[in-house]
Design a protein around this motif. Structure first.
Motif, short mmCIF file in Angstrom:
data_model
loop_
_atom_site.label_atom_id
_atom_site.label_comp_id
_atom_site.label_asym_id
_atom_site.label_seq_id
_atom_site.Cartn_x
_atom_site.Cartn_y
_atom_site.Cartn_z
N HIS A 7 0.84 -1.19 0.00
CA HIS A 7 0.00 0.00 0.00
C HIS A 7 0.88 1.25 0.00
CE1 HIS A 7 -3.10 2.82 1.44
NE2 HIS A 7 -3.95 1.93 0.95
N ASP A 27 -4.29 2.51 -4.69
CA ASP A 27 -3.60 2.40 -3.42
C ASP A 27 -2.42 1.43 -3.41
OD1 ASP A 27 -5.54 4.12 -2.54
OD2 ASP A 27 -6.59 2.66 -1.30
N TRP A 28 -2.40 0.46 -4.31
CA TRP A 28 -1.39 -0.59 -4.29
C TRP A 28 -0.30 -0.24 -5.29
CZ3 TRP A 28 -2.13 -3.20 -0.08
CH2 TRP A 28 -3.40 -3.20 0.46
#
Length: 160
Positions: A7, A27-28
């Motif tokens: 993340h 987000d990743w």
């Protein structure tokens, strides 16, 4: 064998967090293959050193990582694929191309989701799309893994 996604909030530098968040549009922001068969040896392409292996370190903030168990019958082939690319430089230009959706890639360099996608697509039996590897973001790879039915495992499962 597992696939780990990191993340953006795990990145210490706030400015770098924002760049990564905007760049991959989610987000990743990083992924790597973990070989539990080899004491959780990690393989990926890192911005600081390119494609390489790192020893496992316990995850200190498990809520900032997701780990998925991959079918492992061909883990040796995946390991050998990563080993064959060891020392390959990080593809900074390719990351920019991935962000903007243009085909820009150096033949002899890779970024994290590009090399992980190639290793999985070529050696793991999963129904993920066939696309140009340099167009794959960590977020896309994560979606395809989830959509192919791969289950998430607790990140604490790898901590020893």
């Amino acid at each position: 064998m597992h696939l780990l996604f990191e993340h953006y909030k795990n990145i210490d530098n706030y400015f770098k967090q924002r760049i990564m968040l905007l760049g991959v549009k989610g987000d990743w922001v990083h992924c790597e293959i973990i070989f539990d068969e080899l004491d959780n040896l990690r393989a990926s392409s890192w911005g600081s050193k390119g494609t390489d292996f790192e020893k496992w370190e316990n995850i200190k903030k498990p809520n900032l990582f997701e780990i998925y168990m991959l079918p492992s019958e061909n883990w040796r082939e995946v390991y050998q694929f990563m080993k064959n690319h060891e020392g390959t430089p990080y593809d900074k230009l390719g990351v920019i191309g991935m962000v903007y959706g243009i085909a820009v890639q150096h033949k002899n360099s890779k970024f994290c989701s590009e090399i992980c996608y190639e290793a999985i697509k070529n050696h793991v039996s999963l129904p993920i799309p066939s696309v140009r590897p340099s167009s794959v973001s960590p977020l896309q790879l994560r979606r395809w893994i989830i959509n192919s039915g791969v289950k998430r495992v607790p990140s604490s499962a790898l901590n020893k």
